[in-house]
Enzyme design. Sequence first.
Site: not given
Ligand code: C5P
Length: 244
Positions: A213, A63, A66, A61, A121, A34
């Site tokens: 992460r 998003k 517009d 991603d 979220t 992603k």
């Molecule tokens: O590092 P981590 O596992 O938390 O990364 C989750 C990824 O998913 C990040 O790129 C974050 O921006 C994305 N994301 C999220 N929650 C959402 C939409 C996207 O954590 N509701």
Amino acid sequence: MAKDVIIACDFDSKEKALGFLDKFKGTERKPFVKIGMELYYAEGPEIIREIKKRGHKIFLDLKLHDIPNTVKKSMAVLSRLDVDMCNLHAGGTVNMMKAALEGLTRADGTRPYLIAVTMLTSTDEESMRKDLWIEKPIDETVMHYAKNALEAGLDGVVCSPLEAGKVHKACGENFLTVTPGVRFEDGEAGDQKRITTPKKARELGSDYIVVGRPITAAENPVEAYKKCVRDFLGEECRATEREE
Ligand code: C5P
């Protein structure tokens, strides 16, 4: 239906992103990745071409949100990058989502998957009421947005693994649930609040888990990725060296 683990490549430069992906060079399975706003705005479309050239599937991603005409034209440009999945905000309305789908569809009828972000979220019921003037409960709003995405012809939504079952019930088993908020049992939650393990996400019916992460910051990212794949897909992921 295809299920997969998507690695969130949240890096701020080409060097860091490609350095990370280099670790997977000898592996049999090229991770689905992603690319978000941070890396895309830092490096532009060239980074997409480079990662695509290396054989990875890409979820772009960005998003979009517009007026329908602008989103349609922008989606046409993204579609030419030959990514595998794009997204937009369902809050842009059904008309905007329909226009996006039109823009994304190539002359030969093919297109990347298009999925919708329902309510971020990071937005809670209080900010929905205070800032957005939405009085309905958040879970009803999320389901309403998911149904709008379905009506517009989209392929699925981004949601919590905890909502995947509900979304499938409301929108059908084939409607994709792409779910961040995944952590290993013994891992750090970081800023994620409602988390599940890859195994639990599988049981809950997620179609794609988005993992950042727990893989990118792991001591051994390839091993962490392989564990995610094993736990989520229930299959052995061999990272054997390729015969050159
Ligand atoms: O590092 P981590 O596992 O938390 O990364 C989750 C990824 O998913 C990040 O790129 C974050 O921006 C994305 N994301 C999220 N929650 C959402 C939409 C996207 O954590 N509701």
